[in-house]
Design an enzyme around this catalytic site. Structure first.
Site, PDB file in Angstrom:
ATOM      1  NE  ARG A 253       2.571   1.875   3.067  1.00 10.53           N
ATOM      2  CZ  ARG A 253       2.737   2.892   2.109  1.00 10.53           C
ATOM      3  NH1 ARG A 253       1.371   3.459   2.004  1.00 10.53           N
ATOM      4  NH2 ARG A 253       3.752   2.675   1.069  1.00 10.53           N
ATOM      5  CD  GLU A 282      -4.039  -0.483   3.977  1.00 15.73           C
ATOM      6  OE1 GLU A 282      -3.711   0.368   4.359  1.00 15.73           O
ATOM      7  OE2 GLU A 282      -4.051  -0.970   2.419  1.00 15.73           O
ATOM      8  CG  HIS A 300      -3.313   2.291   0.166  1.00 13.00           C
ATOM      9  ND1 HIS A 300      -2.516   1.205   0.944  1.00 13.00           N
ATOM     10  CD2 HIS A 300      -2.839   3.615  -0.006  1.00 13.00           C
ATOM     11  CE1 HIS A 300      -1.562   2.003   0.961  1.00 13.00           C
ATOM     12  NE2 HIS A 300      -1.689   3.474  -0.052  1.00 13.00           N
TER      13      HIS A 300
HETATM   14  C1  GLV Z   1       0.736   4.066  -1.966  1.00 10.91           C
HETATM   15  O1  GLV Z   1       0.644   4.178  -0.559  1.00 10.91           O
HETATM   16  C2  GLV Z   1       2.414   4.527  -2.147  1.00 10.91           C
HETATM   17  O2  GLV Z   1       3.427   4.173  -0.955  1.00 10.91           O
HETATM   18  O3  GLV Z   1       2.530   4.873  -2.782  1.00 10.91           O
END
Ligand code: GLV
Length: 326
Positions: A253, A282, A300
């Site tokens: 993250r 984000e 992402h």
């Molecule tokens: C992506 O970042 C997830 O947590 O699946």
């Protein structure tokens, strides 16, 4: 007797064929997808859920469920399921207090995410995007002994922060590159050999304190959950302790890395390359990150293969259904 209707709402459009497949065995089920493929948050989110009064809510990591949203959910809501492995957007305590079950989609996305990690590791260590840009801009004028020299992975040390499912899958791929594997977790893993069957004892991942891992790794890759302990785990001091030619990848993250400090570090010339799939604010990406040719930015998409995303969507709905007696 006619079964009572069971409503599950989804914050985004998902394939109709998938809804049909799931509904086939559950004729009492109504799946309602919001038509907009954009996050819904705050008052709008509360209004929508209160209007629908569902049993279950399927969400994405872009929808935030802090305490003050959970407390305004209608009584009907008994389960929230996120199409993601990370659950940092949901206040688990608030859900526990309300008796709302929380689900995520671990396991099914492990390989897709580990694969993309390697795409970023290779991009960061072998200057792939710089090379592409040079070719696309017609700046490639011929082979040169010193053109875009990167970092050799064979024999190098990879430091994996968070040796969970995804971290372990990244480590398994690292053995294929003959890399030495170090890892940092909140606690060392007791029986590490059971995670890596067939790996010689001397090659098993070695636990390192985070400061040592940052200072000693050629490649640092982040896979830990975001929580109070991991917020800005890579702070200014740790970033500045990294090897000058290290490659850094964040698949966890955004806030695990202090992005302002990272930009400072990059300006000071540190890092062979950086690969980011996640950002502190984000989906806003600090514009300064876009100024560095050696930073590869992805939107992402760690788990974004067709196969994996179908599994994630299916799993997130089925997890809710399993809480209901047929
Ligand atoms: C992506 O970042 C997830 O947590 O699946």
């Amino acid at each position: 007797m006619k079964p009572e209707r069971l409503k599950i709402i989804v914050t985004r459009p998902i394939p109709g064929e998938l809804c049909d497949e799931i509904s086939r065995n559950r004729p009492e089920l109504d799946i309602v997808c919001r038509p907009q493929d954009a996050p819904i948050n705050g008052d709008e989110l509360i209004e929508w859920i209160n209007a629908e009064k569902p049993y279950g809510v399927v969400i994405t990591l872009a929808e935030k469920f802090p305490d003050n949203i959970i407390s305004k959910l209608p009584e009907s809501v008994k389960a929230i399921s996120t199409i993601a492995v990370g659950k940092d957007n949901i206040d688990q305590n608030a859900c526990d207090n309300r008796g709302i079950k929380v689900f995520n989609t671990p396991d099914v996305l492990t390989n897709a995410t580990a694969d993309l990690t390697w795409a970023l590791i290779l991009a960061a260590s072998r200057r792939i995007v710089e090379g592409h840009k040079m070719c696309a801009d017609d700046k490639f004028v011929g082979w040169s002994p010193t053109l875009l020299m990167g970092k050799e992975l064979t024999g190098a040390t990879i430091g994996i922060v968070g040796m969970g499912r995804i971290g372990s899958a990244v480590a398994k791929r690292a053995f294929g590159f003959n890399m030495k594997v170090a890892y940092f977790n909140r606690n060392p893993i007791q029986d590490i050999s059971s995670k890596f069957p067939g790996i010689d004892h001397s090659s098993l991942p070695k636990y390192m304190a985070i400061d040592d891992l940052c200072a000693q790794s050629d490649v640092i890759t982040l896979h830990c959950p975001l929580n109070d302990a991991s917020f800005h785990l890579l702070n200014e001091a740790r970033l500045n302790s990294c090897r000058h030619d290290a490659a850094l990848v964040n698949m966890a993250r955004g806030p695990v890395v202090d992005e302002t400090a990272l930009i400072k570090s990059l300006k000071a010339g540190r890092f062979m390359g950086v690969g980011l799939d996640v950002y502190e604010n984000e989906p806003n990406i600090n514009p300064e990150l876009k100024n560095f040719d050696r930073v590869t930015l992805l939107p992402h998409i760690g788990s974004a293969t067709i196969e994996t995303r179908w599994k994630m969507m299916r799993l997130s709905i089925n997890a809710i259904l399993e809480t209901v007696n047929k």
